[in-house]
Design a protein around this motif. Sequence first.
Motif, short mmCIF file in Angstrom:
data_model
loop_
_atom_site.label_atom_id
_atom_site.label_comp_id
_atom_site.label_asym_id
_atom_site.label_seq_id
_atom_site.Cartn_x
_atom_site.Cartn_y
_atom_site.Cartn_z
N UNK A 36 0.68 -1.39 0.12
CA UNK A 36 -0.01 -0.01 0.12
C UNK A 36 0.86 1.28 -0.19
N UNK A 37 2.10 1.25 0.70
CA UNK A 37 2.90 2.47 0.80
C UNK A 37 3.48 2.97 -0.54
N UNK A 38 3.52 1.83 -1.58
CA UNK A 38 4.04 1.96 -2.92
C UNK A 38 2.99 2.52 -3.70
N UNK A 39 1.78 2.18 -3.55
CA UNK A 39 0.55 2.70 -4.18
C UNK A 39 0.60 4.46 -3.65
N UNK A 40 0.71 4.64 -2.40
CA UNK A 40 0.45 6.00 -2.12
C UNK A 40 1.71 7.06 -2.66
N UNK A 41 3.00 6.49 -2.79
CA UNK A 41 4.02 7.16 -3.41
C UNK A 41 3.72 7.36 -5.03
N UNK A 42 2.75 6.67 -5.76
CA UNK A 42 2.56 6.70 -7.00
C UNK A 42 2.94 5.69 -7.92
N UNK A 43 3.19 4.19 -7.41
CA UNK A 43 3.70 3.26 -8.09
C UNK A 43 2.24 2.52 -8.59
N UNK A 44 1.90 3.28 -9.63
CA UNK A 44 0.46 2.79 -10.23
C UNK A 44 0.55 1.74 -11.35
N UNK A 45 1.73 1.08 -11.59
CA UNK A 45 1.92 0.40 -12.75
C UNK A 45 2.60 -1.06 -12.25
N UNK A 46 1.89 -2.20 -12.61
CA UNK A 46 2.32 -3.46 -12.08
C UNK A 46 2.34 -4.23 -13.25
N UNK A 47 2.83 -5.73 -13.34
CA UNK A 47 2.96 -6.45 -14.15
C UNK A 47 2.03 -7.85 -13.62
N UNK A 48 1.50 -7.62 -12.49
CA UNK A 48 0.45 -8.91 -12.31
C UNK A 48 -0.84 -9.08 -12.99
N UNK A 49 -1.36 -9.86 -13.49
CA UNK A 49 -2.41 -9.61 -14.51
C UNK A 49 -3.50 -10.29 -13.60
N UNK A 242 11.52 -0.07 -6.75
CA UNK A 242 12.59 -0.03 -6.06
C UNK A 242 13.28 1.41 -5.59
N UNK A 243 12.65 2.56 -6.54
CA UNK A 243 12.97 3.87 -6.26
C UNK A 243 12.14 4.77 -5.38
N UNK A 244 10.93 4.04 -4.96
CA UNK A 244 9.74 4.63 -4.12
C UNK A 244 10.22 4.69 -2.73
N UNK A 245 9.77 5.81 -1.94
CA UNK A 245 9.89 6.18 -0.60
C UNK A 245 8.86 5.30 0.09
N UNK A 246 8.90 4.13 0.68
CA UNK A 246 7.98 3.30 1.32
C UNK A 246 7.70 3.48 2.59
N UNK A 247 8.52 4.47 3.15
CA UNK A 247 8.26 4.80 4.68
C UNK A 247 8.30 6.30 4.93
N UNK A 248 7.38 7.05 4.32
CA UNK A 248 7.33 8.51 4.71
C UNK A 248 6.84 8.60 6.09
N UNK A 249 7.34 9.84 6.53
CA UNK A 249 7.15 10.10 7.88
C UNK A 249 5.50 10.45 8.14
N UNK A 250 4.68 10.56 7.21
CA UNK A 250 3.28 10.78 7.36
C UNK A 250 2.43 9.45 7.00
N UNK A 251 3.04 8.36 7.01
CA UNK A 251 2.48 7.15 6.44
C UNK A 251 1.01 7.02 6.81
N UNK A 252 0.65 6.81 8.00
CA UNK A 252 -0.45 6.21 8.59
C UNK A 252 -1.41 7.37 8.23
N UNK A 253 -1.28 8.77 8.49
CA UNK A 253 -2.06 9.94 8.17
C UNK A 253 -2.60 9.95 6.82
#
Length: 260
Positions: A36-49, A242-253
Amino acid sequence: MGHCVSECSCADELRQTVTRLAEKSADKVIYQSSLMSALLHGVYDGKTTVADLLRQGDFGLGTFNQLDGELVAFDSQVYQLRADGSARPARPEQQSPFAVMTFFTPDYQHRFSQTASREDVHRVIDRVVTSDNHFCALRISGRFASVQTRTVPCQCRPYRPMPEILGDQPTFTFRGDEGELIGFRTPQYMQGINVAGYHEHFITADRQGGGHILDYVLEQGTLTFGAISKLVIDLPQDRDFLQADLNPDNLDEAIRSVES
């Protein structure tokens, strides 16, 4: 809009109508693609069909590439809930950046014969599956007095983080519709990996509309649910992840702001 389920009647109904469906069943496993943290960061493309997801479960939820609508799956059927409030069957080749799937084998059943709020429904589950340390999968088949939903519109690169596009999300209200509610209760310690708490999607009985649930009032219907204690996570290997920030300070919020 009054609630007809009192504390007393709720306890009585638990004793009378919560039915254990199976004493023994195969191991229950949740399969999750990405975080979910990747989705929050903007990782909106995946290869899972969609076809890949159905090999991991017959029930679940998630989203589609480019954040193009909500994903809901049950009875081995996958649907795309779109930003205009409509729904359509998903194609096997469609891809997802985030999804949660399981083979749904519920342990318990509860019949609601009178109006119940979302909180009333969750209270029934929480009183039976008392530990927050396991996942819980749930489904309601019934008639809903009202369901409030939202769906984020399809995004284009360069992708903005999800909290920045909240103002673009249309909301809808379904009234008096029969349909299916599909959801999970996720432990609080999983926040960021998944969405802690209840995460639910709705689709109408005619499979023509639905979305991510903001709130609902159940008129009458059947709730089935059960705990799940195993989790498998499939992490992406692409550059965006791999380049996404998956642990931002405001993750829960941030997660609470996009899921509430």
